[in-house]
Design an enzyme around this catalytic site. Structure first.
Site, PDB file in Angstrom:
ATOM      1  CB  SER A  96      -0.905   0.030   1.229  1.00  0.00           C
ATOM      2  OG  SER A  96      -1.692  -1.130   1.287  1.00  0.00           O
TER       3      SER A  96
HETATM    4  N1  SAH Z   1      -0.363  -5.348   4.067  1.00  0.00           N
HETATM    5  C1  SAH Z   1       0.310  -5.619   2.817  1.00  0.00           C
HETATM    6  C2  SAH Z   1      -0.559  -5.222   1.633  1.00  0.00           C
HETATM    7  C3  SAH Z   1      -0.751  -6.398   0.779  1.00  0.00           C
HETATM    8  S1  SAH Z   1      -2.044  -6.299  -0.414  1.00  0.00           S
HETATM    9  C4  SAH Z   1       1.681  -4.936   2.771  1.00  0.00           C
HETATM   10  O1  SAH Z   1       2.019  -4.189   3.698  1.00  0.00           O
HETATM   11  O2  SAH Z   1       2.421  -5.178   1.814  1.00  0.00           O
HETATM   12  C5  SAH Z   1      -3.263  -7.349   0.327  1.00  0.00           C
HETATM   13  C6  SAH Z   1      -2.880  -8.791   0.547  1.00  0.00           C
HETATM   14  O3  SAH Z   1      -4.036  -9.470   1.060  1.00  0.00           O
HETATM   15  C7  SAH Z   1      -2.470  -9.560  -0.706  1.00  0.00           C
HETATM   16  O4  SAH Z   1      -1.186 -10.078  -0.533  1.00  0.00           O
HETATM   17  C8  SAH Z   1      -3.513 -10.656  -0.812  1.00  0.00           C
HETATM   18  O5  SAH Z   1      -3.014 -11.872  -1.316  1.00  0.00           O
HETATM   19  C9  SAH Z   1      -3.975 -10.799   0.624  1.00  0.00           C
HETATM   20  N2  SAH Z   1      -5.287 -11.421   0.823  1.00  0.00           N
HETATM   21  C10 SAH Z   1      -6.406 -11.280   0.065  1.00  0.00           C
HETATM   22  N3  SAH Z   1      -7.414 -12.021   0.569  1.00  0.00           N
HETATM   23  C11 SAH Z   1      -6.928 -12.628   1.688  1.00  0.00           C
HETATM   24  C12 SAH Z   1      -7.482 -13.538   2.654  1.00  0.00           C
HETATM   25  N4  SAH Z   1      -8.728 -13.990   2.567  1.00  0.00           N
HETATM   26  N5  SAH Z   1      -6.692 -13.946   3.672  1.00  0.00           N
HETATM   27  C13 SAH Z   1      -5.398 -13.529   3.775  1.00  0.00           C
HETATM   28  N6  SAH Z   1      -4.821 -12.698   2.897  1.00  0.00           N
HETATM   29  C14 SAH Z   1      -5.567 -12.250   1.860  1.00  0.00           C
END
Ligand code: SAH
Length: 245
Positions: A96
């Site tokens: 993000s």
């Molecule tokens: N917090 C992260 C942002 C990653 S984007 C950072 O600091 O880099 C959001 C992430 O959520 C993605 O990697 C995606 O694969 C994950 N995601 C989506 N649905 C999910 C679920 N049901 N359980 C766990 N992770 C999930």
């Protein structure tokens, strides 16, 4: 003659010694200045992207000044690490924008000693920011490869205590519940009830809610006296919350 030889040998030896001594020093200097460059970029990020836009929570600002964001970004994109926007991290996912990370962290108002759950480890960056403030950070990632690389990034950057699990975060992490705060970093069309159940009374959750392909609302969910309240904070665009089949 032998005196002359001795002098020149000792001259050569001291020259070689000087060279050996200088070499690692030079390398160390290059490393330090690399880190200094990133530190300066981070200072600019905190000042221009966070403070100027109204982030005030000092522990959040300090954490974002500390965490080496570039270590959470694939090497071929490191030059974008401190840009004012999200950066692709592979598998169609993104780390993000710094402002969004700061905003969500500020809403949680994390404190030392609190237990925090993150859904969506991705790069591990948001978990690292939380880990600067409290030792008890749990994070779940649904894409196995990202759970692996996110954990590796966290370890490389020195965040050894963050617990990472590869699973569908919809179900939360019962074993360590309840949590003082929960942060969801993928957009869901509803708030998963297991996450509400795993939130402590007086706890706070932040989650983007809405259609995965459109603008969503960043919601703050609080629990008090067993009653759950939610309110919209701002429109956002997050990657979709996916489910395991
Ligand atoms: N917090 C992260 C942002 C990653 S984007 C950072 O600091 O880099 C959001 C992430 O959520 C993605 O990697 C995606 O694969 C994950 N995601 C989506 N649905 C999910 C679920 N049901 N359980 C766990 N992770 C999930």
């Amino acid at each position: 003659m032998s005196c002359f030889l001795n002098t020149s040998i000792s001259f050569i030896l001291s020259f070689a010694l000087l060279f050996i001594l200088l070499l690692p020093d030079g390398a160390a200097e290059a490393r330090t200045s690399d880190n200094d460059d990133y530190r300066q970029e981070r200072e600019r990020m905190v000042q221009m992207q966070l403070i100027r836009r109204g982030i005030e929570h000092q522990p959040t600002l300090d954490a974002m000044q500390q965490v080496p964001r570039h270590l959470f970004i694939p090497e071929n994109r490191r030059s974008q690490a401190y840009n004012d926007g999200p950066v692709p991290i592979g598998y169609g996912q993104t780390i993000s924008q710094p402002y969004i990370v700061a905003f969500m962290t500020e809403v949680l108002q994390p404190k030392p000693g609190q237990r925090i759950l993150e859904i969506g480890t991705g790069s591990g960056y948001q978990a690292a920011v939380l880990a600067e403030i409290t030792d008890e950070v749990y994070t779940i990632e649904i894409i196995e490869e990202l759970a692996g690389s996110g954990e590796a990034n966290l370890r490389e950057a020195g965040y050894d205590k963050v617990k990472v699990k590869h699973a569908d975060g919809y179900h939360g992490w019962e074993e360590y519940a309840p949590f003082d705060a929960i942060i969801v970093t993928a957009a869901s069309d509803h708030i998963p009830p297991p996450l509400i159940n795993q939130l402590k009374d007086d706890g706070v959750m932040i989650i983007p809610v809405g259609h995965p392909m459109r603008t969503q609302q960043l919601m703050q969910v609080t629990k008090s006296g067993g009653e759950t309240r939610s309110r919209s904070l701002m429109p956002v665009r997050f990657v979709p919350f996916t489910r395991e089949d």
